[in-house]
Motif scaffolding. Structure first.
Motif, PDB file in Angstrom:
ATOM      1  N   SER A 125       0.770  -1.247   0.143  1.00  0.00           N
ATOM      2  CA  SER A 125       0.028  -0.027  -0.030  1.00  0.00           C
ATOM      3  C   SER A 125       0.858   1.305   0.028  1.00  0.00           C
ATOM      4  O   SER A 125       2.001   1.216   0.547  1.00  0.00           O
ATOM      5  N   ALA A 126       0.376   2.230  -0.590  1.00  0.00           N
ATOM      6  CA  ALA A 126       1.036   3.498  -0.589  1.00  0.00           C
ATOM      7  C   ALA A 126       1.354   4.092   0.729  1.00  0.00           C
ATOM      8  O   ALA A 126       2.489   4.584   1.189  1.00  0.00           O
ATOM      9  N   ASP A 127       0.371   3.815   1.766  1.00  0.00           N
ATOM     10  CA  ASP A 127       0.364   4.311   3.300  1.00  0.00           C
ATOM     11  C   ASP A 127       1.818   3.521   3.759  1.00  0.00           C
ATOM     12  O   ASP A 127       2.105   4.218   4.889  1.00  0.00           O
ATOM     13  N   ASP A 128       2.084   2.268   3.318  1.00  0.00           N
ATOM     14  CA  ASP A 128       3.625   1.502   3.869  1.00  0.00           C
ATOM     15  C   ASP A 128       4.778   2.213   3.557  1.00  0.00           C
ATOM     16  O   ASP A 128       5.635   1.850   3.959  1.00  0.00           O
ATOM     17  N   LEU A 129       4.680   3.082   2.445  1.00  0.00           N
ATOM     18  CA  LEU A 129       6.016   3.776   1.951  1.00  0.00           C
ATOM     19  C   LEU A 129       6.644   4.736   3.331  1.00  0.00           C
ATOM     20  O   LEU A 129       5.959   5.375   3.790  1.00  0.00           O
ATOM     21  N   LYS A 137       4.219   7.415  -4.020  1.00  0.00           N
ATOM     22  CA  LYS A 137       2.943   7.103  -3.650  1.00  0.00           C
ATOM     23  C   LYS A 137       1.916   7.316  -4.489  1.00  0.00           C
ATOM     24  O   LYS A 137       0.986   6.670  -4.666  1.00  0.00           O
ATOM     25  N   GLU A 141      -0.804   4.627  -6.156  1.00  0.00           N
ATOM     26  CA  GLU A 141      -2.217   5.023  -6.369  1.00  0.00           C
ATOM     27  C   GLU A 141      -2.506   4.898  -7.610  1.00  0.00           C
ATOM     28  O   GLU A 141      -3.734   5.356  -8.141  1.00  0.00           O
TER      29      GLU A 141
END
Length: 335
Positions: A125-129, A137, A141
């Protein structure tokens, strides 16, 4: 006289394509997932390396569209004459990936979730970067991102024209292109059999049939004397490499509309030999297409931050690249 007439009609149809300033090609894979799985099984993949079901589904419904626009007729154009290029891979469920070159910028977007399903490896997930990932990100997405080709040259060590950066992509000069076309036409004249069939509303079909192995073996045989004129690293297969290729006859159906080439259909099912296939073919459609333009709202990839931070590469000379950070473009006029 029928074969000569059909060949000349096809020749002239290709010449008409070269007179256009913009041309779009759409390649459609005419097959199904079961056929792709059967072909994969015939190749005897290692355990765990079999094509995933999701990949077979996506490929069977995939279309590739390439559009090129030039200041000059395409037959007379060089790289510097191109004003826009666009490549898109799509499926019935939506666009898988898209790439455009407009002016000094490259634009791209990818459906990373679909790519992950196709490869069998879920994408994070982009939130994990990490924070330094920045514009990456936007990549995860599936949003448009862009980078400057000039900055990419500088990141490589400077302007290639000054002798310090990456060399230009090798290309064929006009003389070599003419030699290649002459070789291709000679092989086609010897090995391909043409027939014509009329249709309504100015539509005509030209079918071309040839044994596959004989055709490709003869073609590469004609090209080998030109190897010295080809870009470095371009190796041609030998007759030995091609000896196991299927020699079944393959037929291509060319659709001409008022003398212009509009579609090509190729049935490749016979090349599958012992594999159980329902249908296996390619369809290529030609049209004027839509002018390639710069997408609005693309997030800029700062190559200096990308190399120095997220990728952990060696520092890039700050005098060469603007390292002020990542910025977000807002809708802008077309190039």
């Amino acid at each position: 006289m029928e074969q000569l007439s059909a060949g000349k009609k096809l020749d002239r149809a290709f010449e008409e394509l070269g007179k256009k300033n913009r041309l779009s090609f759409e390649l459609d894979v005419d097959t199904d997932a079961a056929t792709l799985k059967a072909l994969d099984a015939k190749s005897d993949p290692a355990p765990g390396e079999e094509i995933p079901d999701e990949a077979a589904d996506l490929i069977s419904g995939a279309k590739i569209t390439v559009t090129v626009e030039s200041k000059k007729p395409l037959a007379e154009s060089g790289e510097k004459d191109l004003v826009g290029t666009a490549v898109k891979v799509s499926t019935p469920d939506g666009d898988l990936a898209e790439y455009r070159v407009i002016g000094d910028y490259v634009y791209a977007r990818v459906d990373m979730d679909a790519m992950g399903r196709m490869s069998g490896s879920p994408v994070p997930s982009a939130d994990d970067l990490p924070p330094e990932a920045g514009a990456f990100k936007a990549v995860l997405e599936g949003k448009w991102v862009k980078f400057s080709t000039k900055e990419m040259d500088k990141a490589g060590g400077g302007d290639h024209e000054a002798g310090g950066g990456p060399a230009p992509v090798p290309s064929l000069d006009a003389k070599t292109q003419q030699k290649l076309m002459k070789a291709l036409r000679e092989v086609v004249a010897r090995e391909v059999r043409f027939k014509t069939a009329g249709g309504g509303d100015g539509t005509e079909h030209v079918t071309a049939t040839a044994p596959f192995r004989t055709l490709v073996t003869e073609l590469f045989g004609e090209l080998r004397p030109l190897t010295k004129d080809l870009p470095p690293g371009m190796e041609l297969p030998t007759d030995k490499d091609l000896k196991d290729a299927p020699n079944a006859k393959v037929t291509a159906d060319f659709t001409l509309k008022n003398g212009e080439l509009s579609q090509v259909d190729v049935d490749l099912a016979k090349l599958a030999e012992t594999a159980k296939v329902k249908k296996l073919g390619l369809t290529l459609r030609m049209s004027e297409g839509t002018r390639p333009t710069a997408p609005a709202g693309a997030t800029k990839l700062d190559l200096a931050d990308l190399v120095n931070g997220f990728l952990g590469g060696p520092p890039v000379d700050g005098s060469d690249i603007d390292t002020s950070g990542l910025d977000q473009d807002f809708p802008e006029d077309e190039f």
